[in-house]
Design a protein around this motif. Structure first.
Motif, PDB file in Angstrom:
ATOM      1  N   TYR A  54       0.855  -1.190   0.000  1.00 50.57           N
ATOM      2  CA  TYR A  54       0.000   0.000   0.000  1.00 50.57           C
ATOM      3  C   TYR A  54       0.889   1.238   0.000  1.00 50.57           C
ATOM      4  O   TYR A  54       1.727   1.397   0.892  1.00 50.57           O
ATOM      5  CB  TYR A  54      -0.908   0.027   1.232  1.00 50.57           C
ATOM      6  N   ALA A  55       0.696   2.108  -0.970  1.00 58.60           N
ATOM      7  CA  ALA A  55       1.462   3.353  -1.042  1.00 58.60           C
ATOM      8  C   ALA A  55       1.115   4.241   0.148  1.00 58.60           C
ATOM      9  O   ALA A  55      -0.027   4.256   0.621  1.00 58.60           O
ATOM     10  CB  ALA A  55       1.158   4.076  -2.345  1.00 58.60           C
ATOM     11  N   ASP A  56       2.105   4.959   0.629  1.00 63.58           N
ATOM     12  CA  ASP A  56       1.914   5.905   1.740  1.00 63.58           C
ATOM     13  C   ASP A  56       1.290   5.253   2.962  1.00 63.58           C
ATOM     14  O   ASP A  56       0.402   5.816   3.601  1.00 63.58           O
ATOM     15  CB  ASP A  56       1.068   7.106   1.296  1.00 63.58           C
ATOM     16  N   CYS A  57       1.732   4.052   3.274  1.00 63.71           N
ATOM     17  CA  CYS A  57       1.208   3.327   4.430  1.00 63.71           C
ATOM     18  C   CYS A  57       2.384   2.867   5.280  1.00 63.71           C
ATOM     19  O   CYS A  57       3.398   2.417   4.753  1.00 63.71           O
ATOM     20  CB  CYS A  57       0.383   2.135   3.948  1.00 63.71           C
ATOM     21  N   GLY A  58       2.234   2.977   6.581  1.00 69.85           N
ATOM     22  CA  GLY A  58       3.323   2.617   7.484  1.00 69.85           C
ATOM     23  C   GLY A  58       3.243   1.172   7.957  1.00 69.85           C
ATOM     24  O   GLY A  58       2.922   0.259   7.202  1.00 69.85           O
ATOM     25  N   GLU A 117      -4.499   1.770   9.077  1.00 69.13           N
ATOM     26  CA  GLU A 117      -4.469   2.853   8.104  1.00 69.13           C
ATOM     27  C   GLU A 117      -5.356   2.579   6.886  1.00 69.13           C
ATOM     28  O   GLU A 117      -5.858   3.520   6.277  1.00 69.13           O
ATOM     29  CB  GLU A 117      -3.031   3.083   7.634  1.00 69.13           C
ATOM     30  N   ARG A 118      -5.515   1.330   6.520  1.00 67.94           N
ATOM     31  CA  ARG A 118      -6.292   0.943   5.337  1.00 67.94           C
ATOM     32  C   ARG A 118      -7.196  -0.257   5.653  1.00 67.94           C
ATOM     33  O   ARG A 118      -7.090  -1.307   5.030  1.00 67.94           O
ATOM     34  CB  ARG A 118      -5.369   0.560   4.188  1.00 67.94           C
TER      35      ARG A 118
END
Length: 63
Positions: A38-42, A48-49
């Motif tokens: 997942y892009a821009d996910c920590g 977050e998602r």
């Protein structure tokens, strides 16, 4: 990050490479896996998602 001493003192950890190596050995022994990024996910995609992670987990039961 305030107070971070820098990459020289605290280098990034190779966790992604280590995890991929384990899965690649598993695949070489006959197993299979699918990597989802997942892009821009920590470090907490389940927080977050949540909808995307839930969809991936449900896919395990339907595929």
């Amino acid at each position: 990050m305030p107070g971070w001493p820098g990459a020289e003192d605290c280098p990034p950890q190779p966790m992604i490479g280590q995890t991929r190596a384990v899965f690649e050995r598993y695949a070489a022994a006959g197993g299979s896996f699918r990597e989802v990024v997942y892009a821009d996910c920590g470090h907490s995609p389940h927080i977050e998602r949540p909808a995307e992670v839930t969809a991936e987990l449900l896919r395990l039961f339907t595929d």
